[in-house]
Every structure is written in structure tokens, then in C-alpha cells.
Write an enzyme that holds these catalytic residues in place. Structure first.
Site, PDB file in Angstrom:
ATOM      1  N   HIS A 229      17.724  11.220   6.156  1.00  0.00           N
ATOM      2  CA  HIS A 229      16.482  10.432   5.527  1.00  0.00           C
ATOM      3  C   HIS A 229      17.145  10.540   3.875  1.00  0.00           C
ATOM      4  O   HIS A 229      17.409  12.293   3.639  1.00  0.00           O
ATOM      5  CB  HIS A 229      15.082  10.177   5.267  1.00  0.00           C
ATOM      6  CG  HIS A 229      14.640   9.277   4.715  1.00  0.00           C
ATOM      7  ND1 HIS A 229      14.278   9.469   2.786  1.00  0.00           N
ATOM      8  CD2 HIS A 229      14.345   8.373   4.867  1.00  0.00           C
ATOM      9  CE1 HIS A 229      13.429   8.946   2.505  1.00  0.00           C
ATOM     10  NE2 HIS A 229      13.608   7.460   3.320  1.00  0.00           N
TER      11      HIS A 229
ATOM     12  N   ASN B 219       7.234   4.135   7.733  1.00  0.00           N
ATOM     13  CA  ASN B 219       7.445   5.093   7.797  1.00  0.00           C
ATOM     14  C   ASN B 219       6.422   6.154   6.956  1.00  0.00           C
ATOM     15  O   ASN B 219       6.918   5.716   5.980  1.00  0.00           O
ATOM     16  CB  ASN B 219       9.047   5.209   7.214  1.00  0.00           C
ATOM     17  CG  ASN B 219       9.490   6.881   6.446  1.00  0.00           C
ATOM     18  OD1 ASN B 219       8.387   7.729   7.105  1.00  0.00           O
ATOM     19  ND2 ASN B 219      10.747   7.361   6.219  1.00  0.00           N
TER      20      ASN B 219
ATOM     21  N   GLU C  93      15.425  11.607   1.540  1.00  0.00           N
ATOM     22  CA  GLU C  93      13.861  12.674   0.771  1.00  0.00           C
ATOM     23  C   GLU C  93      14.267  14.237   2.029  1.00  0.00           C
ATOM     24  O   GLU C  93      14.274  15.570   1.199  1.00  0.00           O
ATOM     25  CB  GLU C  93      13.253  12.670   1.716  1.00  0.00           C
ATOM     26  CG  GLU C  93      12.416  11.780   0.227  1.00  0.00           C
ATOM     27  CD  GLU C  93      11.550  10.457   0.945  1.00  0.00           C
ATOM     28  OE1 GLU C  93      10.727  10.661   2.446  1.00  0.00           O
ATOM     29  OE2 GLU C  93      11.008   8.912   0.795  1.00  0.00           O
TER      30      GLU C  93
ATOM     31  N   SER D 291      11.219   0.058  -1.989  1.00  0.00           N
ATOM     32  CA  SER D 291      10.640  -0.737  -1.925  1.00  0.00           C
ATOM     33  C   SER D 291       9.667  -1.788  -1.444  1.00  0.00           C
ATOM     34  O   SER D 291       9.961  -3.137  -2.811  1.00  0.00           O
ATOM     35  CB  SER D 291      10.745  -0.604  -4.357  1.00  0.00           C
ATOM     36  OG  SER D 291      10.405   0.500  -4.651  1.00  0.00           O
TER      37      SER D 291
ATOM     38  N   GLY E 282      10.409   4.216  -3.580  1.00  0.00           N
ATOM     39  CA  GLY E 282       9.262   4.721  -4.505  1.00  0.00           C
ATOM     40  C   GLY E 282       8.810   4.431  -5.970  1.00  0.00           C
ATOM     41  O   GLY E 282       8.049   4.391  -6.586  1.00  0.00           O
TER      42      GLY E 282
ATOM     43  N   LYS F 281       5.410   8.725   5.896  1.00  0.00           N
ATOM     44  CA  LYS F 281       6.411  10.396   5.488  1.00  0.00           C
ATOM     45  C   LYS F 281       5.507  11.545   6.150  1.00  0.00           C
ATOM     46  O   LYS F 281       5.125  11.124   6.716  1.00  0.00           O
ATOM     47  CB  LYS F 281       6.314   9.577   3.901  1.00  0.00           C
ATOM     48  CG  LYS F 281       7.641   8.307   3.986  1.00  0.00           C
ATOM     49  CD  LYS F 281       8.381   8.679   2.557  1.00  0.00           C
ATOM     50  CE  LYS F 281       9.385   7.318   2.458  1.00  0.00           C
ATOM     51  NZ  LYS F 281       9.992   7.005   1.068  1.00  0.00           N
TER      52      LYS F 281
ATOM     53  N   GLU G  21      19.053   2.467   2.441  1.00  0.00           N
ATOM     54  CA  GLU G  21      17.727   2.633   1.280  1.00  0.00           C
ATOM     55  C   GLU G  21      18.550   3.857   0.220  1.00  0.00           C
ATOM     56  O   GLU G  21      18.889   5.103  -0.033  1.00  0.00           O
ATOM     57  CB  GLU G  21      17.545   3.861   2.111  1.00  0.00           C
ATOM     58  CG  GLU G  21      16.455   3.437   3.397  1.00  0.00           C
ATOM     59  CD  GLU G  21      15.590   4.723   3.484  1.00  0.00           C
ATOM     60  OE1 GLU G  21      13.990   3.438   3.680  1.00  0.00           O
ATOM     61  OE2 GLU G  21      15.351   5.633   2.996  1.00  0.00           O
TER      62      GLU G  21
HETATM   63  P1  13P Z   1       8.968   3.260  -0.002  1.00  0.00           P
HETATM   64  O1  13P Z   1       9.056   1.583   0.296  1.00  0.00           O
HETATM   65  O2  13P Z   1       7.499   4.009  -0.487  1.00  0.00           O
HETATM   66  O3  13P Z   1      10.310   3.020  -1.241  1.00  0.00           O
HETATM   67  O4  13P Z   1      10.215   3.822   0.663  1.00  0.00           O
HETATM   68  C1  13P Z   1      11.321   3.774   1.131  1.00  0.00           C
HETATM   69  C2  13P Z   1      11.755   4.505   2.381  1.00  0.00           C
HETATM   70  O5  13P Z   1      12.362   6.126   1.686  1.00  0.00           O
HETATM   71  C3  13P Z   1      11.961   4.349   3.720  1.00  0.00           C
HETATM   72  O6  13P Z   1      12.036   5.164   4.965  1.00  0.00           O
END
Ligand code: 13P
Length: 251
Positions: free
Chosen positions: A93, A12, A95, A209, A169, A14, A163
Site C-alpha cells: 500500500h 480498508n 501508505e 476516494s 483520501g 487503515k 490506487e
Molecule cells: P480512500 O478511499 O480513503 O481514498 O482510501 C483509499 C485507500 O487507500 C484504500 O486502500
């Protein structure tokens, strides 16, 4: 973990990288190193504008709109994604939820994706590291509400991504052991919702992460059917290590 299930590893990206040149560079390194690996499905979910660039990849979208067509400026439909050969869509997601995507919207998007015959990666996860209480409550809200109006047969195309928001992150991943406990809770609820034969085939994957140092353990000790990788999927060599390491677990 279902040992017969092919593992899924999703990159992903993003809202990264900044240019098509960089997108192609990252993809080329990963593709070259992982294309011969047959026991893992590597799916790329780049920003929409880069989807047509990555023709050799198995592709997913990071989002979709729930209407079929019409006056919805800025949105993209499931049919348009399908027309581009996209097979997977991330739904809900954290976010996006943080930007105002409600449970009702997630529900509509999930229904649209599954009814279009695309595979949906439904993201659920708790905000705070409160192991005993938070997750079951969140699951009731996010998993149950998202699946409310979905026909059982459509759940064959569902993937659930656990997640935890606090792990995204931050460099502080969940432990594989605790992630395993959570998958048992998720699986138990999926059994209730979808019945044994469908629920046992729904992949449950982990995101938050993920890096080369913990990926194998999530598959091996965490019993995960796959991984949803953010930051590390933009570092080509690191992502290659994640895919190669995970593929070794299954041999
Ligand atoms: P990270 O791997 O950067 O923590 O992000 C996870 C994520 O949100 C994948 O969709």
C-alpha cells in the site's frame, strides 16, 4: 472487466476505528445489510487487533512480514494470518511505501503471501496526476518489480489494486474512463508476465476516494473487478450503499 468474475469490495479501515466497540458497531451494520448479497465478495481489512473480533467477516490483513517465524518484534507472519482464517493480504500500500517499504520488501512480502496460498492485493499507483507519462513508468517499477520472482502459477492468487496516490483520501477520485485505460495497460503487462489464461483471471480493482456516488461507475464504466475503499468503509451506511450499488451492476 471480466463479467464472469465475482466482484471484490475491500473495506480498508487503515488505523481505524479507535475501539473494539466501534469496530463491532461498524461491522454489524454493514454485515446485516450486505450478508445476503451473493455476487460480491466483501472483505474487511481492519487493524490486526480487531481481526479476531470480526469472526463472521471475510477477512484480510493490511500487511504481513516476509519471514516465517523468529525474532522479529512487532511483526506478524503469513502462517499466523492463515491460522486465523484470514484469506487476503494487502501488499505494498502506498501508505506503507511512504513509511519506507522498498520495492525489495514489497517483492518479498508478495512472494510470501502468494506462496502461503493467501490472496495478495498488490497496490500500485502514481504519485502525481500526470496521465501520459507517470503511470507506465510507475507500473514498470511497481508491478514488474513486485512480480519479478513469483512463479506464474502463484499469480492465480493475485489481485492488482490501482490506487493513484493523489486520489487517496483527497475526495478527488480518478475518472472511471481513465481508470479503464489504466486497467488495459495493467492487463496487457499481466498477459506478458503471466500468460493469457492466468492473466485474464487476475482481478484489477480501483482505490482512491471511492464513495457511493462513484462506485457504480467504476464497476460499470471503469470495467473494474472491484473496489478498495478507505474512508467510506468506516461510514457503515455509505459503505452499504457502495456494496449494494455495485451488486446491482451485475444483475
Ligand atoms: P480512500 O478511499 O480513503 O481514498 O482510501 C483509499 C485507500 O487507500 C484504500 O486502500
Amino acid at each position: 472487466m471480466n463479467p464472469t468474475m465475482k466482484k471484490i469490495i475491500i473495506a480498508n479501515w487503515k488505523m481505524n476505528p479507535a475501539t473494539p466497540k466501534e469496530a463491532l458497531r461498524i461491522f454489524s451494520v454493514i454485515h446485516k445489510e450486505t450478508k445476503s448479497i451473493k455476487n460480491i465478495d466483501v472483505i474487511f481489512t481492519p487493524p490486526f487487533v480487531f481481526l479476531p473480533l470480526l469472526k463472521q467477516a471475510k477477512l484480510g490483513a493490511q500487511d504481513v512480514f516476509f519471514e516465517k517465524s523468529g525474532a522479529f518484534t512487532g511483526e506478524i507472519s503469513a502462517l499466523q494470518l492463515k491460522a486465523y482464517g484470514i484469506t487476503h493480504v494487502i501488499v505494498g500500500h502506498s501508505e506503507r511505501r511512504a513509511m519506507g517499504e522498498t520495492e525489495e520488501i514489497v517483492q518479498k512480502k508478495l512472494k510470501t503471501v502468494l506462496e502461503s496460498g493467501l490472496k495478495a492485493i498488490l497496490c500500485i499507483g502514481e504519485n502525481e496526476r500526470n496521465r501520459e507519462e507517470a503511470f507506465p513508468v510507475i507500473m514498470r517499477h511497481e508491478l514488474h518489480s513486485a512480480l519479478l520472482k513469483i512463479k506464474k502459477s502463484a499469480l492465480r492468487n493475485l489481485i492488482v489494486a490501482y490506487e493513484p496516490i493523489w486520489a487517496i483520501g483527497t475526495g478527488h477520485a480518478e475518472t472511471p474512463e481513465h481508470a479503464f485505460e489504466i486497467t488495459i495497460l495493467i492487463r496487457r503487462d499481466l498477459y506478458k508476465i503471466a500468460g493469457r489464461s492466468i492473466a485474464s483471471k487476475i482481478p484489477i480493482i480501483y482505490g482512491g476516494s471511492v464513495a457511493s456516488k462513484n462506485a457504480v461507475s467504476f464497476i460499470k464504466d471503469g470495467g473494474m473487478d472491484g473496489l478498495l475503499v478507505g474512508g467510506a468503509s468506516l461510514r457503515a451506511r455509505e459503505f452499504v450503499k457502495i456494496v449494494k450499488g455495485s451488486s446491482e451492476v451485475q444483475k
